[in-house]
Write an enzyme that holds these catalytic residues in place. Structure first.
Site, PDB file in Angstrom:
ATOM      1  N   ASP A 157       0.873  -1.186   0.000  1.00 34.03           N
ATOM      2  CA  ASP A 157       0.000   0.000   0.000  1.00 34.03           C
ATOM      3  C   ASP A 157       0.904   1.229   0.000  1.00 34.03           C
ATOM      4  O   ASP A 157       2.084   1.145   0.356  1.00 34.03           O
ATOM      5  CB  ASP A 157      -0.908   0.023   1.241  1.00 34.03           C
ATOM      6  CG  ASP A 157      -2.158   0.874   1.029  1.00 34.03           C
ATOM      7  OD1 ASP A 157      -3.237   0.302   0.794  1.00 34.03           O
ATOM      8  OD2 ASP A 157      -2.054   2.126   1.090  1.00 34.03           O
ATOM      9  N   ASN A 188     -12.250  -0.438  -9.451  1.00 27.58           N
ATOM     10  CA  ASN A 188     -13.372  -0.004 -10.291  1.00 27.58           C
ATOM     11  C   ASN A 188     -13.090   1.304 -11.017  1.00 27.58           C
ATOM     12  O   ASN A 188     -12.272   2.093 -10.535  1.00 27.58           O
ATOM     13  CB  ASN A 188     -14.618   0.172  -9.398  1.00 27.58           C
ATOM     14  CG  ASN A 188     -15.386  -1.134  -9.268  1.00 27.58           C
ATOM     15  OD1 ASN A 188     -15.560  -1.861 -10.240  1.00 27.58           O
ATOM     16  ND2 ASN A 188     -15.839  -1.414  -8.048  1.00 27.58           N
ATOM     17  N   HIS A 195     -19.509  -5.342 -15.380  1.00 29.38           N
ATOM     18  CA  HIS A 195     -19.737  -5.202 -13.938  1.00 29.38           C
ATOM     19  C   HIS A 195     -20.393  -3.844 -13.751  1.00 29.38           C
ATOM     20  O   HIS A 195     -19.775  -2.876 -13.379  1.00 29.38           O
ATOM     21  CB  HIS A 195     -18.387  -5.237 -13.210  1.00 29.38           C
ATOM     22  CG  HIS A 195     -18.512  -5.321 -11.721  1.00 29.38           C
ATOM     23  ND1 HIS A 195     -19.367  -6.178 -11.081  1.00 29.38           N
ATOM     24  CD2 HIS A 195     -17.862  -4.659 -10.739  1.00 29.38           C
ATOM     25  CE1 HIS A 195     -19.226  -6.025  -9.777  1.00 29.38           C
ATOM     26  NE2 HIS A 195     -18.332  -5.110  -9.543  1.00 29.38           N
TER      27      HIS A 195
HETATM   28  N1  LIG Z   1     -14.464  -5.752  -8.841  1.00 27.53           N
HETATM   29  C1  LIG Z   1     -15.285  -5.841  -7.825  1.00 27.53           C
HETATM   30  O1  LIG Z   1     -16.155  -6.686  -7.809  1.00 27.53           O
HETATM   31  C2  LIG Z   1     -15.151  -4.899  -6.660  1.00 27.53           C
HETATM   32  C3  LIG Z   1     -15.886  -5.104  -5.492  1.00 27.53           C
HETATM   33  C4  LIG Z   1     -15.683  -4.252  -4.416  1.00 27.53           C
HETATM   34  C5  LIG Z   1     -14.778  -3.200  -4.503  1.00 27.53           C
HETATM   35  N2  LIG Z   1     -14.081  -3.009  -5.664  1.00 27.53           N
HETATM   36  C6  LIG Z   1     -13.103  -1.931  -5.825  1.00 27.53           C
HETATM   37  O2  LIG Z   1     -11.890  -2.294  -5.170  1.00 27.53           O
HETATM   38  C7  LIG Z   1     -11.163  -1.106  -4.845  1.00 27.53           C
HETATM   39  C8  LIG Z   1     -10.678  -1.168  -3.392  1.00 27.53           C
HETATM   40  O3  LIG Z   1     -11.763  -1.167  -2.499  1.00 27.53           O
HETATM   41  P1  LIG Z   1     -11.521  -1.105  -0.921  1.00 27.53           P
HETATM   42  O4  LIG Z   1     -12.842  -1.314  -0.276  1.00 27.53           O
HETATM   43  O5  LIG Z   1     -10.400  -1.990  -0.527  1.00 27.53           O
HETATM   44  O6  LIG Z   1     -11.060   0.432  -0.742  1.00 27.53           O
HETATM   45  P2  LIG Z   1     -10.128   1.027   0.446  1.00 27.53           P
HETATM   46  O7  LIG Z   1     -10.280   2.505   0.388  1.00 27.53           O
HETATM   47  O8  LIG Z   1     -10.458   0.323   1.726  1.00 27.53           O
HETATM   48  O9  LIG Z   1      -8.656   0.609   0.031  1.00 27.53           O
HETATM   49  C9  LIG Z   1      -7.978   1.100  -1.091  1.00 27.53           C
HETATM   50  C10 LIG Z   1      -6.499   1.083  -0.732  1.00 27.53           C
HETATM   51  O10 LIG Z   1      -5.755   1.402  -1.918  1.00 27.53           O
HETATM   52  C11 LIG Z   1      -4.595   2.124  -1.471  1.00 27.53           C
HETATM   53  N3  LIG Z   1      -3.954   2.796  -2.590  1.00 27.53           N
HETATM   54  C12 LIG Z   1      -4.279   3.960  -3.200  1.00 27.53           C
HETATM   55  N4  LIG Z   1      -3.395   4.267  -4.164  1.00 27.53           N
HETATM   56  C13 LIG Z   1      -2.469   3.267  -4.170  1.00 27.53           C
HETATM   57  C14 LIG Z   1      -1.306   3.006  -4.943  1.00 27.53           C
HETATM   58  N5  LIG Z   1      -0.929   3.841  -5.924  1.00 27.53           N
HETATM   59  N6  LIG Z   1      -0.598   1.884  -4.681  1.00 27.53           N
HETATM   60  C15 LIG Z   1      -0.979   1.040  -3.694  1.00 27.53           C
HETATM   61  N7  LIG Z   1      -2.081   1.239  -2.928  1.00 27.53           N
HETATM   62  C16 LIG Z   1      -2.819   2.336  -3.166  1.00 27.53           C
HETATM   63  C17 LIG Z   1      -5.173   3.070  -0.411  1.00 27.53           C
HETATM   64  O11 LIG Z   1      -4.168   3.622   0.405  1.00 27.53           O
HETATM   65  C18 LIG Z   1      -6.132   2.142   0.340  1.00 27.53           C
HETATM   66  O12 LIG Z   1      -5.499   1.521   1.443  1.00 27.53           O
HETATM   67  C19 LIG Z   1     -12.118   0.062  -5.151  1.00 27.53           C
HETATM   68  O13 LIG Z   1     -11.810   0.650  -6.395  1.00 27.53           O
HETATM   69  C20 LIG Z   1     -13.472  -0.612  -5.195  1.00 27.53           C
HETATM   70  O14 LIG Z   1     -14.407   0.112  -5.985  1.00 27.53           O
HETATM   71  C21 LIG Z   1     -14.248  -3.843  -6.723  1.00 27.53           C
END
Ligand SMILES: NC(=O)c1ccc[n+]([C@@H]2O[C@H](COP(=O)([O-])OP(=O)(O)OC[C@H]3O[C@@H](n4cnc5c(N)ncnc54)[C@H](O)[C@@H]3O)[C@@H](O)[C@H]2O)c1
Length: 316
Positions: A34, A127, A182
């Protein structure tokens, strides 16, 4: 040598995925990264301390990374990399509202993955999913079969859960399928849904099936509205972890994933939710299934809707 998997992004999605992967006890190492210093290190320490209780040997390594790729050496030799970095939705937001901000993050992550783990299979979850999967392929320059997205397994799991609840049957007796994107153009496939082998269409009236389809399509938003501060992660992480496991074990299992489609269903040149055989090389082949005419039309519409948006990601 044992297998290594990396999860980029130690938020809710990434940390629960790392935990699930570690608890499978089939990997030597799970790397969790992260940009927030201390976050992946702290979570890795915490998961490692659950090892004596849950009884797994896999080690979790936490690594914070810098804006110029500092720290990415930790992912070297990864067989699979799951990209979860990026903002989640807030109530009222669509997944497309995340496009600009998450594209910058996913591009930066993908470039570092290409540099430090050039042989990895990449699973994207950030997403908007279909667009971020296309962008990750462009930014890594990996062959298209080595980059896929997670969406269909989750949408299918939600659909199955709703069917099982409605009919009060064990979830294990339910088979459902969703294809397409999606998002708004998700294509549920009722003709392929069964309960203990019986067609769903014989067990529920069409209007009830439609209701469950709508609830499935809005499944993510329903959780976001309840949580108010973030999006779902237990079911999503289960899906991504299972995909990584299929790659690590070269299982050849057929799952609904976001994969590059090249001629199947008469559709070409787009990342789309389809069933695919997953193994050590990523998507081994897209599996075409029998669809009704209206399901096939829905899939073609979904392909056209995401094709236009995916063409734009090159400029993001
Ligand atoms: N595909 C799916 O079915 C699905 C389902 C749920 C969530 N999501 C997506 O997954 C993603 C993450 O969701 P979440 O609930 O964990 O969010 P979150 O905010 O809890 O976590 C995101 C993490 O990414 C980190 N981050 C940001 N920029 C970064 C970088 N350049 N390098 C490394 N880490 C970085 C942040 O510091 C944070 O800890 C979102 O985009 C969400 O929309 C997708």
């Amino acid at each position: 040598m044992g297998k290594k998997v990396t999860v980029v992004g130690a938020g809710f999605y990434g940390s629960t995925t790392a935990q699930r992967l570690a608890e499978y006890d089939i990997f030597d190492t799970v790397v969790l990264t992260d940009i927030i210093e201390g976050k992946p290190e702290g979570l890795a320490l915490d998961i490692n301390q659950s090892r004596p209780i849950e009884g797994f040997e896999t080690k979790v390594v936490g690594q914070s990374t810098g804006p110029n790729g500092e720290g990415y050496e930790a992912i070297q030799g990864s067989d699979v990399v799951i990209i979860t970095a990026g903002l989640p939705r807030k109530p009222g937001m669509s997944r497309m509202d995340l496009l600009g901000v998450n594209a910058k993050i996913v591009r930066q992550v993908a470039e570092n993955v290409a540099r430090y783990a050039p042989d990895a299979v990449v699973i994207v979850v950030s997403n908007p999913l279909d667009e971020m999967t296309a962008l990750a392929q462009l930014a890594t320059g990996f062959p298209k079969h080595r980059v896929m997205g997670q969406a269909g397994m989750l949408d299918t799991a939600r659909f199955s859960h709703f069917v099982a609840e409605t009919l009060a049957v064990p979830v294990g007796s339910v088979q459902t399928l969703t294809l397409g994107s999606h998002g708004d153009t998700m294509v549920p496939v009722p003709s392929r849904c069964t309960v203990s082998g019986k067609p769903l269409t014989e067990l529920l009236p069409a209007d009830k099936i439609d209701e469950l389809v709508v609830r499935t399509r809005n499944g993510g938003a329903e959780v976001v509205a309840l949580l108010k501060t973030g999006s779902a992660y237990y079911a999503p992480s289960a899906a991504a972890a299972r995909m990584a496991r299929a790659v690590a074990e070269d299982s050849g299992e057929v799952r609904p994933v976001c994969a590059w489609v090249d001629g199947e269903y008469g559709i070409s040149g787009v990342y789309l939710g389809v069933e695919a055989e997953i193994g050590a090389t990523g998507v081994k082949r897209v599996v075409e299934t029998d669809l009704t005419d209206s399901e096939r039309d829905g899939l073609k519409e979904a392909a056209e809707a995401v094709r236009a948006k995916q063409a734009d990601v090159a400029d993001l």
